[in-house]
Design a protein around this motif. Structure first.
Motif, PDB file in Angstrom:
ATOM      1  N   UNK A  21       0.180   7.422   0.502  1.00  0.00           N
ATOM      2  CA  UNK A  21       1.531   6.900   0.728  1.00  0.00           C
ATOM      3  C   UNK A  21       1.904   5.830  -0.296  1.00  0.00           C
ATOM      4  N   UNK A  22       0.910   5.100  -0.809  1.00  0.00           N
ATOM      5  CA  UNK A  22       1.169   3.943  -1.669  1.00  0.00           C
ATOM      6  C   UNK A  22       1.973   4.299  -2.922  1.00  0.00           C
ATOM      7  N   UNK A  23       1.578   5.321  -3.710  1.00  0.00           N
ATOM      8  CA  UNK A  23       2.384   5.622  -4.908  1.00  0.00           C
ATOM      9  C   UNK A  23       3.790   6.107  -4.589  1.00  0.00           C
ATOM     10  N   UNK A  24       3.968   6.790  -3.455  1.00  0.00           N
ATOM     11  CA  UNK A  24       5.303   7.253  -3.068  1.00  0.00           C
ATOM     12  C   UNK A  24       6.189   6.057  -2.749  1.00  0.00           C
ATOM     13  N   UNK A  25       5.652   5.122  -1.955  1.00  0.00           N
ATOM     14  CA  UNK A  25       6.403   3.916  -1.581  1.00  0.00           C
ATOM     15  C   UNK A  25       6.761   3.101  -2.818  1.00  0.00           C
ATOM     16  N   UNK A  26       5.785   2.954  -3.735  1.00  0.00           N
ATOM     17  CA  UNK A  26       6.007   2.181  -4.951  1.00  0.00           C
ATOM     18  C   UNK A  26       7.057   2.795  -5.861  1.00  0.00           C
ATOM     19  N   UNK A  27       7.004   4.116  -6.011  1.00  0.00           N
ATOM     20  CA  UNK A  27       7.957   4.799  -6.887  1.00  0.00           C
ATOM     21  C   UNK A  27       9.375   4.711  -6.335  1.00  0.00           C
ATOM     22  N   UNK A  28       9.517   4.892  -5.019  1.00  0.00           N
ATOM     23  CA  UNK A  28      10.835   4.766  -4.402  1.00  0.00           C
ATOM     24  C   UNK A  28      11.410   3.367  -4.623  1.00  0.00           C
ATOM     25  N   UNK A  29      10.538   2.354  -4.544  1.00  0.00           N
ATOM     26  CA  UNK A  29      10.989   0.967  -4.692  1.00  0.00           C
ATOM     27  C   UNK A  29      11.378   0.663  -6.136  1.00  0.00           C
ATOM     28  N   UNK A  37      10.161   0.730   5.226  1.00  0.00           N
ATOM     29  CA  UNK A  37       9.766  -0.169   6.305  1.00  0.00           C
ATOM     30  C   UNK A  37       9.033   0.605   7.389  1.00  0.00           C
ATOM     31  N   UNK A  38       8.348  -0.142   8.235  1.00  0.00           N
ATOM     32  CA  UNK A  38       7.786   0.417   9.464  1.00  0.00           C
ATOM     33  C   UNK A  38       8.077  -0.591  10.570  1.00  0.00           C
ATOM     34  N   UNK A  39       9.013  -0.252  11.447  1.00  0.00           N
ATOM     35  CA  UNK A  39       9.476  -1.187  12.470  1.00  0.00           C
ATOM     36  C   UNK A  39       9.799  -2.541  11.847  1.00  0.00           C
ATOM     37  N   UNK A  40      10.645  -2.504  10.821  1.00  0.00           N
ATOM     38  CA  UNK A  40      11.170  -3.681  10.117  1.00  0.00           C
ATOM     39  C   UNK A  40      10.158  -4.370   9.214  1.00  0.00           C
ATOM     40  N   UNK A  41       8.931  -3.861   9.122  1.00  0.00           N
ATOM     41  CA  UNK A  41       7.921  -4.469   8.252  1.00  0.00           C
ATOM     42  C   UNK A  41       7.832  -3.673   6.959  1.00  0.00           C
ATOM     43  N   UNK A  42       8.018  -4.356   5.848  1.00  0.00           N
ATOM     44  CA  UNK A  42       7.991  -3.673   4.562  1.00  0.00           C
ATOM     45  C   UNK A  42       6.596  -3.129   4.266  1.00  0.00           C
ATOM     46  N   UNK A  43       6.534  -1.907   3.712  1.00  0.00           N
ATOM     47  CA  UNK A  43       5.266  -1.312   3.288  1.00  0.00           C
ATOM     48  C   UNK A  43       5.103  -1.381   1.773  1.00  0.00           C
ATOM     49  N   UNK A  44       6.045  -2.015   1.096  1.00  0.00           N
ATOM     50  CA  UNK A  44       5.982  -2.131  -0.360  1.00  0.00           C
ATOM     51  C   UNK A  44       4.852  -3.074  -0.765  1.00  0.00           C
ATOM     52  N   UNK A  45       4.073  -2.637  -1.745  1.00  0.00           N
ATOM     53  CA  UNK A  45       2.949  -3.429  -2.291  1.00  0.00           C
ATOM     54  C   UNK A  45       1.884  -3.756  -1.248  1.00  0.00           C
ATOM     55  N   UNK A  46       1.758  -2.931  -0.231  1.00  0.00           N
ATOM     56  CA  UNK A  46       0.742  -3.154   0.795  1.00  0.00           C
ATOM     57  C   UNK A  46      -0.508  -2.328   0.491  1.00  0.00           C
ATOM     58  N   UNK A  47      -1.659  -2.851   0.908  1.00  0.00           N
ATOM     59  CA  UNK A  47      -2.929  -2.149   0.718  1.00  0.00           C
ATOM     60  C   UNK A  47      -3.088  -1.047   1.757  1.00  0.00           C
ATOM     61  N   UNK A  48      -4.123  -0.240   1.575  1.00  0.00           N
ATOM     62  CA  UNK A  48      -4.413   0.830   2.535  1.00  0.00           C
ATOM     63  C   UNK A  48      -4.609   0.258   3.933  1.00  0.00           C
ATOM     64  N   UNK A  49      -5.424  -0.777   4.029  1.00  0.00           N
ATOM     65  CA  UNK A  49      -5.709  -1.365   5.342  1.00  0.00           C
ATOM     66  C   UNK A  49      -4.452  -2.002   5.940  1.00  0.00           C
ATOM     67  N   UNK A  50      -3.639  -2.644   5.114  1.00  0.00           N
ATOM     68  CA  UNK A  50      -2.403  -3.254   5.618  1.00  0.00           C
ATOM     69  C   UNK A  50      -1.464  -2.197   6.187  1.00  0.00           C
ATOM     70  N   UNK A  51      -1.368  -1.060   5.529  1.00  0.00           N
ATOM     71  CA  UNK A  51      -0.524   0.026   6.025  1.00  0.00           C
ATOM     72  C   UNK A  51      -1.036   0.522   7.373  1.00  0.00           C
ATOM     73  N   UNK A  52      -2.356   0.675   7.501  1.00  0.00           N
ATOM     74  CA  UNK A  52      -2.933   1.137   8.765  1.00  0.00           C
ATOM     75  C   UNK A  52      -2.746   0.103   9.869  1.00  0.00           C
ATOM     76  N   UNK A  53      -2.908  -1.174   9.540  1.00  0.00           N
ATOM     77  CA  UNK A  53      -2.717  -2.229  10.545  1.00  0.00           C
ATOM     78  C   UNK A  53      -1.265  -2.303  11.004  1.00  0.00           C
ATOM     79  N   UNK A  54      -0.336  -2.110  10.070  1.00  0.00           N
ATOM     80  CA  UNK A  54       1.078  -2.141  10.440  1.00  0.00           C
ATOM     81  C   UNK A  54       1.402  -0.996  11.393  1.00  0.00           C
TER      82      UNK A  54
END
Length: 481
Positions: A21-29, A37-54
């Motif tokens: 998901x990371x390169x897709x999110x980055x390219x869109x940005x 976003x995920x429930x209002x939390x940005x996923x831009x520049x987030x790590x793998x673990x941060x995305x899973x925790x969110x």
């Protein structure tokens, strides 16, 4: 295979999906100015673990965990669309798709849900807007981090300069170091270099001119190539229209104060009254951190139940305005040692409510106690409602507000039974409703609202600046009104 092996295999699979998901999110940005976003939390520049925790955090709000396997198809569908600048919430897409009974494919549903950001409907990328920070203290440096983080394609807000008083030898290096490392908020996410010859800090490729001045009248911003800038005053030295007007120098178009404004200066709480800003208004205030914490939930309660009267007691972290050890201070109690005492003091948050919510007729009073923690505060909002209700009804209402309403970026919700102040360092919401502490009896409701008085407030400041600059892009799917 054991249960533990099954769990570990599942974790590795989800890691792989999050990584994809990371390169897709980055390219869109970067290329389209789309913030995922995920429930209002940005996923831009987030790590793998941060995305899973969110994704996992959704369990606290919605009652069940959201999996990357649920959201990846929606993210992939976005890549096939002719998207313009926007914010797209994968959590909302997944939730609304699950509730939809028309039998549409993920691709069809996504295209329909974000239609306002595609094709002929899309907003074209606007020219970047210059931003100047006047003052570089706690809030100034956090606002700088956020501006750099949100640089995206470069068509949004661009931090061009910082204005400070001269600090002597190695001043530039020391200020860059304070931006690079923070004892509360951690390391800056990126690289920072210093060009002393040109009095410039370069952060993630953003060249930021450091201008030394003792007074606004000394500066012609056009001399630095700055034009039509929004100046953010983080000093609090001037709080009325006359004083803040001194910033309206060549190159500066608007002034935003990060403290409560006085007199006729509009006090803006994003999410509540930001849409009332007049296009030609040049001077406005973002009110205080506490005002931003209590006004959104106060509006949510007023809209649903009506509020007859209320009192807010804030248990607030100490600030630089207090003394480290007992010493002279113009305010008697604030002169006593901040890390050694609880200090009773005043708060202007209650009186500021009237500016942000002029339709609210209820009288709101307030007071504050400063306590020996460096960040994160809690506001205890004691309300007499216009009708009786139950604790369950209030919690369901606030949970839904935090998920789907126009206030979802301002109000967060936690049901963690062991939540403490440190858990909310870095929260991007104006306040977080503590479900476990909420008390309701008849027409009386007591809400416990955590807030990161530094970072959460800085996020609210950025939202106001984005709005007045015209680079606050719409969110899809649109929140329920």
């Amino acid at each position: 295979m054991t249960v533990n092996d099954d769990s570990f295999t599942n974790w590795k699979n989800r890691e792989e999906i999050a990584e994809s998901m990371i390169p897709i999110i980055g390219k869109l940005h970067r290329e389209r100015d789309v913030t995922v976003l995920l429930h209002s939390r940005s996923l831009v520049n987030k790590s793998v673990v941060s995305i899973l925790k969110t994704h996992r955090f959704a369990r606290q709000i919605a009652g069940e965990e959201l999996s990357v396997t649920d959201t990846l198809p929606f993210l992939q569908a976005l890549t096939t669309l002719d998207l313009g600048p926007s914010q797209i919430d994968l959590g909302m897409l997944a939730a609304t798709y699950k509730a939809d009974e028309r039998g549409l494919s993920v691709e069809e549903f996504t295209a329909e849900a974000v239609a306002g950001a595609t094709g002929a409907n899309k907003i074209e990328c606007r020219q970047g807007r210059d931003v100047v920070l006047y003052g570089f203290g706690r809030i100034g440096r956090l606002v700088a981090r956020l501006l750099i983080e949100k640089a995206g394609s470069g068509n949004g807000l661009r931090l061009r300069a910082i204005v400070v008083r001269g600090g002597g030898a190695d001043d530039l290096v020391k200020r860059a170091s304070l931006l690079r490392r923070d004892s509360i908020h951690g390391q800056f996410q990126g690289t920072i270099t210093v060009d002393e010859a040109n009095s410039t800090i370069v952060a993630n490729g953003n060249e930021i001119k450091v201008i030394y001045a003792n007074d606004p009248s000394e500066i012609d911003y056009t001399a630095y190539g700055i034009k039509d800038a929004i100046l953010i005053d983080n000093t609090g030295k001037w709080r009325d229209r006359e004083g803040l007007s001194n910033h309206l120098r060549p190159g500066v178009d608007k002034v935003v104060l990060t403290a409560p404004g006085k007199g006729d200066v509009p006090n803006i709480v994003h999410g509540v009254n930001h849409d009332m800003i007049k296009p030609d208004e040049q001077i406005l205030s973002c009110a205080s951190c506490t005002t931003n914490a209590i006004v959104p939930p106060l509006k949510a309660m007023e809209d649903e139940y009506g509020v007859v009267r209320g009192h807010v007691e804030t248990v607030h972290s100490f600030t630089n305005d207090q003394n480290l050890l007992d010493n002279y201070h113009k305010s008697e109690r604030r002169g006593r040692s901040a890390p050694l005492n609880m200090v009773i003091t005043e708060t202007g948050a209650a009186s500021a409510v009237a500016k942000a919510l002029p339709d609210l007729k209820a009288k709101i009073t307030g007071s504050s106690i400063r306590v020996p923690v460096p960040d994160v505060s809690i506001a205890i909002l004691n309300l007499q409602l216009a009708r009786e209700t139950t604790r369950e009804e209030v919690l369901d209402h606030l949970r839904e507000v935090s998920l789907t309403s126009p206030l979802k970026r301002q109000i967060d919700f936690t049901s963690a039974p062991d939540a403490v102040s440190n858990d909310f360092i870095g929260s991007r919401h104006a306040s977080i409703v503590d479900a476990g502490a909420t008390k309701v009896e008849g027409d009386n409701a007591i809400l416990y609202l955590w807030y990161d008085n530094e970072f959460g407030y800085s996020c609210q400041v950025i939202r106001v600046v984005q709005y007045v600059s015209g680079v606050e892009y719409p969110t899809y799917p649109a929140p329920a009104v």
